[in-house]
Design an enzyme around this catalytic site. Structure first.
Site, PDB file in Angstrom:
ATOM      1  N   ALA A 115       0.851  -1.200   0.000  1.00  0.00           N
ATOM      2  CA  ALA A 115       0.000   0.000   0.000  1.00  0.00           C
ATOM      3  C   ALA A 115       0.883   1.245   0.000  1.00  0.00           C
ATOM      4  CB  ALA A 115      -0.915   0.008   1.225  1.00  0.00           C
ATOM      5  N   GLY A 116       1.204   1.731  -1.216  1.00  0.00           N
ATOM      6  CA  GLY A 116       2.008   2.941  -1.361  1.00  0.00           C
ATOM      7  C   GLY A 116       1.101   4.088  -1.755  1.00  0.00           C
ATOM      8  N   SER A 117       0.877   4.234  -3.065  1.00  0.00           N
ATOM      9  CA  SER A 117      -0.044   5.279  -3.540  1.00  0.00           C
ATOM     10  C   SER A 117      -1.457   5.018  -3.043  1.00  0.00           C
ATOM     11  CB  SER A 117      -0.040   5.317  -5.077  1.00  0.00           C
ATOM     12  OG  SER A 117       1.237   5.695  -5.559  1.00  0.00           O
ATOM     13  N   ARG A 132       3.888  18.877   1.733  1.00  0.00           N
ATOM     14  CA  ARG A 132       4.370  18.848   0.338  1.00  0.00           C
ATOM     15  C   ARG A 132       5.037  20.162  -0.087  1.00  0.00           C
ATOM     16  NH1 ARG A 132      -0.587  15.018  -1.839  1.00  0.00           N
ATOM     17  NH2 ARG A 132       0.444  13.049  -1.321  1.00  0.00           N
ATOM     18  N   GLU A 137       6.360  11.118  -0.580  1.00  0.00           N
ATOM     19  CA  GLU A 137       5.254  12.067  -0.274  1.00  0.00           C
ATOM     20  C   GLU A 137       4.296  12.207  -1.454  1.00  0.00           C
ATOM     21  OE1 GLU A 137       5.487  15.217   2.367  1.00  0.00           O
ATOM     22  OE2 GLU A 137       7.328  14.518   3.318  1.00  0.00           O
ATOM     23  N   GLY A 138       4.072  11.115  -2.160  1.00  0.00           N
ATOM     24  CA  GLY A 138       3.165  11.103  -3.303  1.00  0.00           C
ATOM     25  C   GLY A 138       3.954  11.227  -4.592  1.00  0.00           C
ATOM     26  N   GLY A 188      29.118  17.033 -19.441  1.00  0.00           N
ATOM     27  CA  GLY A 188      29.559  16.023 -20.416  1.00  0.00           C
ATOM     28  C   GLY A 188      29.978  14.742 -19.708  1.00  0.00           C
ATOM     29  N   ILE A 245      10.383   4.038   5.735  1.00  0.00           N
ATOM     30  CA  ILE A 245      10.150   5.007   6.809  1.00  0.00           C
ATOM     31  C   ILE A 245      11.415   5.844   7.043  1.00  0.00           C
ATOM     32  CG2 ILE A 245       9.420   5.310   9.205  1.00  0.00           C
ATOM     33  CD1 ILE A 245       7.321   4.034   7.160  1.00  0.00           C
TER      34      ILE A 245
HETATM   35  N1  CAA Z   1      -7.766  16.973   2.676  1.00  0.00           N
HETATM   36  C1  CAA Z   1      -8.854  16.517   3.345  1.00  0.00           C
HETATM   37  N2  CAA Z   1      -9.592  15.443   2.930  1.00  0.00           N
HETATM   38  C2  CAA Z   1      -9.199  14.833   1.812  1.00  0.00           C
HETATM   39  C3  CAA Z   1      -8.082  15.243   1.068  1.00  0.00           C
HETATM   40  C4  CAA Z   1      -7.354  16.368   1.538  1.00  0.00           C
HETATM   41  N3  CAA Z   1      -6.279  16.819   0.891  1.00  0.00           N
HETATM   42  N4  CAA Z   1      -7.932  14.432   0.011  1.00  0.00           N
HETATM   43  C5  CAA Z   1      -8.921  13.529   0.059  1.00  0.00           C
HETATM   44  N5  CAA Z   1      -9.694  13.771   1.158  1.00  0.00           N
HETATM   45  C6  CAA Z   1     -10.910  13.065   1.561  1.00  0.00           C
HETATM   46  C7  CAA Z   1     -11.927  13.084   0.422  1.00  0.00           C
HETATM   47  O1  CAA Z   1     -12.712  14.246   0.484  1.00  0.00           O
HETATM   48  C8  CAA Z   1     -12.721  11.831   0.710  1.00  0.00           C
HETATM   49  O2  CAA Z   1     -13.618  12.150   1.758  1.00  0.00           O
HETATM   50  P1  CAA Z   1     -15.056  11.386   1.955  1.00  0.00           P
HETATM   51  O3  CAA Z   1     -14.760  10.062   2.487  1.00  0.00           O
HETATM   52  O4  CAA Z   1     -15.764  12.255   2.930  1.00  0.00           O
HETATM   53  O5  CAA Z   1     -15.695  11.358   0.599  1.00  0.00           O
HETATM   54  C9  CAA Z   1     -11.672  10.878   1.265  1.00  0.00           C
HETATM   55  O6  CAA Z   1     -10.607  11.689   1.759  1.00  0.00           O
HETATM   56  C10 CAA Z   1     -11.132   9.898   0.238  1.00  0.00           C
HETATM   57  O7  CAA Z   1     -10.545  10.645  -0.803  1.00  0.00           O
HETATM   58  P2  CAA Z   1     -10.265  10.040  -2.241  1.00  0.00           P
HETATM   59  O8  CAA Z   1     -11.518   9.444  -2.768  1.00  0.00           O
HETATM   60  O9  CAA Z   1      -9.597  11.096  -3.038  1.00  0.00           O
HETATM   61  O10 CAA Z   1      -9.237   8.844  -1.905  1.00  0.00           O
HETATM   62  P3  CAA Z   1      -8.410   7.889  -2.841  1.00  0.00           P
HETATM   63  O11 CAA Z   1      -8.378   6.539  -2.215  1.00  0.00           O
HETATM   64  O12 CAA Z   1      -8.855   7.997  -4.250  1.00  0.00           O
HETATM   65  O13 CAA Z   1      -6.892   8.427  -2.666  1.00  0.00           O
HETATM   66  C11 CAA Z   1      -4.980   9.740  -3.225  1.00  0.00           C
HETATM   67  C12 CAA Z   1      -6.504   9.660  -3.018  1.00  0.00           C
HETATM   68  C13 CAA Z   1      -4.689  11.156  -3.644  1.00  0.00           C
HETATM   69  C14 CAA Z   1      -4.511   8.763  -4.288  1.00  0.00           C
HETATM   70  C15 CAA Z   1      -4.270   9.446  -1.877  1.00  0.00           C
HETATM   71  O14 CAA Z   1      -4.426   8.099  -1.511  1.00  0.00           O
HETATM   72  C16 CAA Z   1      -2.782   9.797  -1.886  1.00  0.00           C
HETATM   73  O15 CAA Z   1      -2.404  10.946  -1.684  1.00  0.00           O
HETATM   74  N6  CAA Z   1      -1.910   8.806  -2.118  1.00  0.00           N
HETATM   75  C17 CAA Z   1      -0.475   9.021  -2.033  1.00  0.00           C
HETATM   76  C18 CAA Z   1       0.014   8.703  -0.648  1.00  0.00           C
HETATM   77  C19 CAA Z   1       1.340   9.316  -0.349  1.00  0.00           C
HETATM   78  O16 CAA Z   1       1.598  10.496  -0.628  1.00  0.00           O
HETATM   79  N7  CAA Z   1       2.209   8.515   0.280  1.00  0.00           N
HETATM   80  C20 CAA Z   1       3.477   9.010   0.695  1.00  0.00           C
HETATM   81  C21 CAA Z   1       3.782   8.476   2.058  1.00  0.00           C
HETATM   82  S1  CAA Z   1       4.690   9.524   3.083  1.00  0.00           S
HETATM   83  C22 CAA Z   1       6.295   9.443   2.617  1.00  0.00           C
HETATM   84  O17 CAA Z   1       6.629   9.204   1.490  1.00  0.00           O
HETATM   85  C23 CAA Z   1       7.216   9.829   3.688  1.00  0.00           C
HETATM   86  C24 CAA Z   1       8.496   9.207   3.880  1.00  0.00           C
HETATM   87  O18 CAA Z   1       8.937   9.004   5.018  1.00  0.00           O
HETATM   88  C25 CAA Z   1       9.371   8.913   2.730  1.00  0.00           C
END
Ligand code: CAA
Length: 391
Positions: free
Chosen positions: A130-132, A243, A363-364, A339, A157
């Site tokens: 479970a990444g994205s 971000r 972070e996405g 180069g 992490i």
């Molecule tokens: N703020 C508040 N609420 C939000 C929101 C936001 N920015 N984005 C979505 N929501 C809410 C929606 O309104 C929706 O609400 P309801 O249940 O009330 O309808 C709910 O959340 C679900 O939203 P989506 O339908 O958009 O959800 P989705 O399953 O389609 O996922 C996604 C959306 C953008 C793909 C999201 O899963 C995402 O950002 N994925 C990427 C994850 C990520 O960035 N991972 C990085 C991990 S951290 C890291 O990398 C750190 C490290 O240590 C290296």
């Protein structure tokens, strides 16, 4: 009015971070990259001069800086060494869910821990499967009496091997998709918490990236952040806030590559003149400079919206997508300007190109940012308040 003037305090902070990057990071950055050394000494100094925990409010011992100031600092740290910069700024990602959803007691206990001593915290969202797709996570938190019992494994992490506590996302209702996820603070020293694999990475090799496992880890119910089953939104709100900072770090890295390429182009002579005299190189330098400048403007706007208390989901994805992709392009062009020498470890730019890649992933990914941008653009009614990008 759109005003890009920084306050005196912001200029001073930027100067402090630039000085730190120049004196403490740059001299050791390439050696730490080669050895993949975690920069404990640099981080200790960053904590001492106040470049860590920048958004922790004063009542918990932090400086309570605004988001734009945080981005000014992150650009400089990204310029110094983005791997070390990631290590230094990572507490921000772990502590933001606590700031948003933590009770007063939780904030006092866990935020003060970071400001009283140079301790670290990590953000545990991603899992092997479970990444994205955040809602595909398998880690569970089962409520038993006044405790939750956590089981599962989190990967990639940052600072995971060195953290004193973790912000952990887990399923509290397995059948409810994103509506069944909750967030918790999990202290590292509890029974059942183990630090597993440390990754050997392509770039940002001075940052630590580990797998953390939770095996029947019992935490008190008060360690829940926000409401039960609201963890997905908490994660999204956190990423909206962090971000811009990551994008600022990518901007600093790209700026470093531009500076190296510019310096080299003025020195390297081919066909009887410095290569900077050739239009082929000039156009590359011009495109690199525009990308750095545009990245910075997107960063500043997305951070400024946060400072005004406004929603910035769209703008932070614009900034992250553009700054990450630009960092990759600008560092690749820097190698091109050098180069064949650009490909050699003895020269500085191959490290920057390797370091840039992670910005398109963590972070996405850049694809997830495009997904957010497309959704927000096609369905602006999703926004709680109208998107503020139409300036
Ligand atoms: N703020 C508040 N609420 C939000 C929101 C936001 N920015 N984005 C979505 N929501 C809410 C929606 O309104 C929706 O609400 P309801 O249940 O009330 O309808 C709910 O959340 C679900 O939203 P989506 O339908 O958009 O959800 P989705 O399953 O389609 O996922 C996604 C959306 C953008 C793909 C999201 O899963 C995402 O950002 N994925 C990427 C994850 C990520 O960035 N991972 C990085 C991990 S951290 C890291 O990398 C750190 C490290 O240590 C290296």
């Amino acid at each position: 009015m759109v005003d890009f003037t920084l306050t005196d305090e912001q200029k001073d902070l930027r100067e402090l971070a630039r000085d730190f990057a120049t004196k403490e990071m740059r001299p050791v950055a390439w050696e730490y990259d080669r050895e993949s050394t975690w920069p404990a000494d640099v981080m200790q100094k960053a904590w001492e001069v106040g470049l860590m925990n920048t958004h922790i409010p004063e009542e918990y011992g932090g400086p309570g800086l605004d988001y734009l100031s945080g981005c000014l600092i992150e650009e400089e740290l990204g310029w110094g060494c983005s791997g070390m910069g990631t290590s230094i700024s990572c507490n921000g990602l772990a502590m933001t869910p606590v700031l948003i959803g933590g009770s007063e007691d939780t904030k006092k206990k866990y935020l003060s821990m970071l400001t009283e001593e140079p301790k670290l915290a990590s953000f545990c969202l991603t899992e092997p499967g479970a990444g994205s797709d955040v809602s595909g996570m398998r880690t569970t938190a089962t409520k038993i009496g006044d405790k939750y019992v956590i089981n599962g494994s989190k990967c990639f992490i940052t600072n995971g091997s060195h953290a004193s506590w973790y912000t952990v996302y887990a399923k509290t209702d397995k059948d409810a998709g994103h509506k069944g996820i909750s967030a918790f603070v999990v202290p590292r020293d509890l029974d059942g918490v183990t630090v597993d694999k440390k990754e050997d990475k392509l770039g940002q090799r001075a940052s630590n990236t580990a797998t953390i496992s939770f095996n029947d880890v019992e935490i008190p119910a008060e360690n829940l952040l926000g409401e039960e089953n609201q963890g997905f939104k908490l994660a999204m709100m956190t990423l909206d806030r962090t971000r811009p900072g990551v994008s600022a770090s990518a901007t600093g890295l790209a700026r470093a590559a531009l500076e190296f390429a510019t310096g080299y182009a003025k020195e390297r002579v081919q066909f009887g003149v410095p290569i900077a005299m050739h239009q082929a190189i000039q156009f590359m330098i011009a495109d690199m400079a525009t990308k750095v400048h545009a990245s910075r403007l997107l960063v500043w706007q997305s951070a400024s919206l946060l400072d005004q208390g406004r929603r910035n989901t769209l703008e932070s994805s614009h900034a992250k997508r553009f700054a990450a992709d630009s960092a990759m392009e600008v560092t690749t062009d820097a190698v091109q300007v050098y180069g064949g020498y650009g490909f050699i470890r003895e020269y500085p730019v191959e490290k920057l190109m390797r370091d840039a890649k992670i910005f398109q992933l963590y972070e996405g990914t850049s694809q997830i940012q495009r997904l957010v941008i497309a959704r927000e653009t096609l369905m602006p009614s999703r926004a709680v308040e109208p998107a503020a990008a139409t300036v």
